[in-house]
Design a protein around this motif. Structure first.
Motif, mmCIF file in Angstrom:
data_model
loop_
_atom_site.group_PDB
_atom_site.id
_atom_site.type_symbol
_atom_site.label_atom_id
_atom_site.label_comp_id
_atom_site.label_asym_id
_atom_site.label_seq_id
_atom_site.Cartn_x
_atom_site.Cartn_y
_atom_site.Cartn_z
ATOM 1 N N ARG A 186 0.834 -1.204 0.000
ATOM 2 C CA ARG A 186 0.000 0.000 0.000
ATOM 3 C C ARG A 186 0.870 1.256 0.000
ATOM 4 N N GLY A 187 2.022 1.179 0.672
ATOM 5 C CA GLY A 187 2.955 2.314 0.667
ATOM 6 C C GLY A 187 3.481 2.584 -0.727
ATOM 7 N N GLU A 188 3.742 1.516 -1.471
ATOM 8 C CA GLU A 188 4.195 1.674 -2.852
ATOM 9 C C GLU A 188 3.091 2.298 -3.696
ATOM 10 N N ALA A 189 1.860 1.889 -3.474
ATOM 11 C CA ALA A 189 0.730 2.445 -4.223
ATOM 12 C C ALA A 189 0.624 3.945 -3.979
ATOM 13 N N GLU A 190 0.729 4.354 -2.719
ATOM 14 C CA GLU A 190 0.649 5.786 -2.411
ATOM 15 C C GLU A 190 1.772 6.553 -3.098
ATOM 16 N N LEU A 191 2.976 6.057 -2.998
ATOM 17 C CA LEU A 191 4.122 6.720 -3.624
ATOM 18 C C LEU A 191 3.926 6.824 -5.135
ATOM 19 N N ARG A 192 3.500 5.742 -5.757
ATOM 20 C CA ARG A 192 3.308 5.747 -7.215
ATOM 21 C C ARG A 192 2.229 6.745 -7.625
ATOM 22 N N ALA B 271 0.994 11.786 -10.185
ATOM 23 C CA ALA B 271 0.271 13.065 -10.167
ATOM 24 C C ALA B 271 1.237 14.220 -10.404
ATOM 25 N N ASP B 272 2.403 14.162 -9.765
ATOM 26 C CA ASP B 272 3.417 15.205 -9.978
ATOM 27 C C ASP B 272 3.907 15.199 -11.424
ATOM 28 N N ALA B 273 4.108 14.010 -11.989
ATOM 29 C CA ALA B 273 4.573 13.896 -13.379
ATOM 30 C C ALA B 273 3.522 14.466 -14.338
ATOM 31 N N ALA B 274 2.260 14.158 -14.096
ATOM 32 C CA ALA B 274 1.183 14.683 -14.938
ATOM 33 C C ALA B 274 1.134 16.205 -14.845
ATOM 34 N N ALA B 275 1.273 16.735 -13.645
ATOM 35 C CA ALA B 275 1.271 18.187 -13.466
ATOM 36 C C ALA B 275 2.430 18.816 -14.228
ATOM 37 N N ALA B 276 3.596 18.207 -14.165
ATOM 38 C CA ALA B 276 4.761 18.737 -14.886
ATOM 39 C C ALA B 276 4.537 18.686 -16.403
ATOM 40 N N GLN B 277 3.956 17.608 -16.897
ATOM 41 C CA GLN B 277 3.648 17.515 -18.333
ATOM 42 C C GLN B 277 2.696 18.630 -18.748
ATOM 43 N N LEU B 278 1.667 18.851 -17.949
ATOM 44 C CA LEU B 278 0.673 19.874 -18.269
ATOM 45 C C LEU B 278 1.280 21.274 -18.211
ATOM 46 N N VAL C 59 -4.132 2.720 -10.600
ATOM 47 C CA VAL C 59 -4.813 3.251 -11.782
ATOM 48 C C VAL C 59 -6.312 3.344 -11.527
ATOM 49 N N GLU C 60 -6.902 2.270 -11.043
ATOM 50 C CA GLU C 60 -8.343 2.268 -10.760
ATOM 51 C C GLU C 60 -8.687 3.307 -9.689
ATOM 52 N N ALA C 61 -7.811 3.445 -8.690
ATOM 53 C CA ALA C 61 -8.047 4.388 -7.599
ATOM 54 C C ALA C 61 -8.046 5.827 -8.107
ATOM 55 N N VAL C 62 -7.092 6.165 -8.959
ATOM 56 C CA VAL C 62 -7.020 7.519 -9.516
ATOM 57 C C VAL C 62 -8.254 7.813 -10.358
ATOM 58 N N LEU C 63 -8.615 6.880 -11.217
ATOM 59 C CA LEU C 63 -9.775 7.090 -12.083
ATOM 60 C C LEU C 63 -11.066 7.197 -11.272
ATOM 61 N N ALA C 64 -11.210 6.383 -10.239
ATOM 62 C CA ALA C 64 -12.415 6.425 -9.404
ATOM 63 C C ALA C 64 -12.484 7.720 -8.597
ATOM 64 N N ALA C 65 -11.369 8.134 -8.022
ATOM 65 C CA ALA C 65 -11.355 9.373 -7.231
ATOM 66 C C ALA C 65 -11.680 10.574 -8.113
#
Length: 186
Positions: free
Chosen positions: A38-44, A49-56, A102-108
């Motif tokens: 679960r710690g790995e999931a949070e980190l990923r 999210a940071d990578a997506a923000a930087a791309q945008l 992936v599912e968690a991000v899309l659901a949130a």
């Protein structure tokens, strides 16, 4: 006439060329990547999210260089959405329950998008599409998937188009856009 698309014009002109159909991937098209803890999931999730923000932010800067500040502002807002604690923290919470990152991000993001879509103000309600666009970008960052773009100059046909797709489209590939949904400002 076969192959003819009729809609409400949003900009003057006629586009002729091959059709490239944009189909958003959403949850079904982004590979689910297993995590070991679960710690790995949070980190990923947070790193994606940071990578997506930087791309945008990079796309927004490119649009500013092309003298398209209005479009750049949309992507700057999306960069903030990518790291919005309400969405990121909810995705982390969902991942802790056993959902894939992936599912968690899309659901949130979908839960947040539904709240925005229900707003009485049509302009604000339309921003739900931005939230979904950002979620798919974060999901791609999580899974290593890439954005599909046309291989040749084309008329893009879609139900709706996320703003970031057009910003990422290499110059010369976009001959025109035909949308079944959205609005003239989409």
């Amino acid at each position: 006439m076969p192959g003819r698309i009729v809609g409400a014009p949003a900009a003057p002109g006629i586009a002729v060329g091959p059709v490239w159909r944009y189909r958003p991937r959403g949850a079904a098209g982004v590979p689910v990547v297993a995590v070991t803890s679960r710690g790995e999931a949070e980190l990923r999730i947070r790193v994606a999210a940071d990578a997506a923000a930087a791309q945008l932010q990079a796309l927004a800067a490119r649009l500013c260089e092309l003298d398209r500040p209005g479009e750049a502002e949309i992507l700057e807002a999306q960069a903030l959405m990518a790291i919005d604690p309400a969405i990121v923290d909810e995705a982390v919470r969902l991942a802790r329950t056993g959902m894939s990152p992936v599912e968690a991000v899309l659901a949130a993001a979908e839960a947040s998008a539904e709240v925005i879509a229900a707003l009485d103000d049509a302009l604000l309600a339309a921003r739900a599409g931005d939230v979904r666009d950002v979620a798919v970008r974060v999901a791609r960052a999580l899974s290593g998937a890439h954005l599909d773009v046309p291989e040749a100059p084309s008329v893009v046909v879609a139900d709706d188009l996320p703003p970031s797709l057009l910003a990422e489209m290499p110059p010369g590939l976009l001959l025109g856009v035909a949308l079944a949904g959205g609005s003239p400002t989409a």
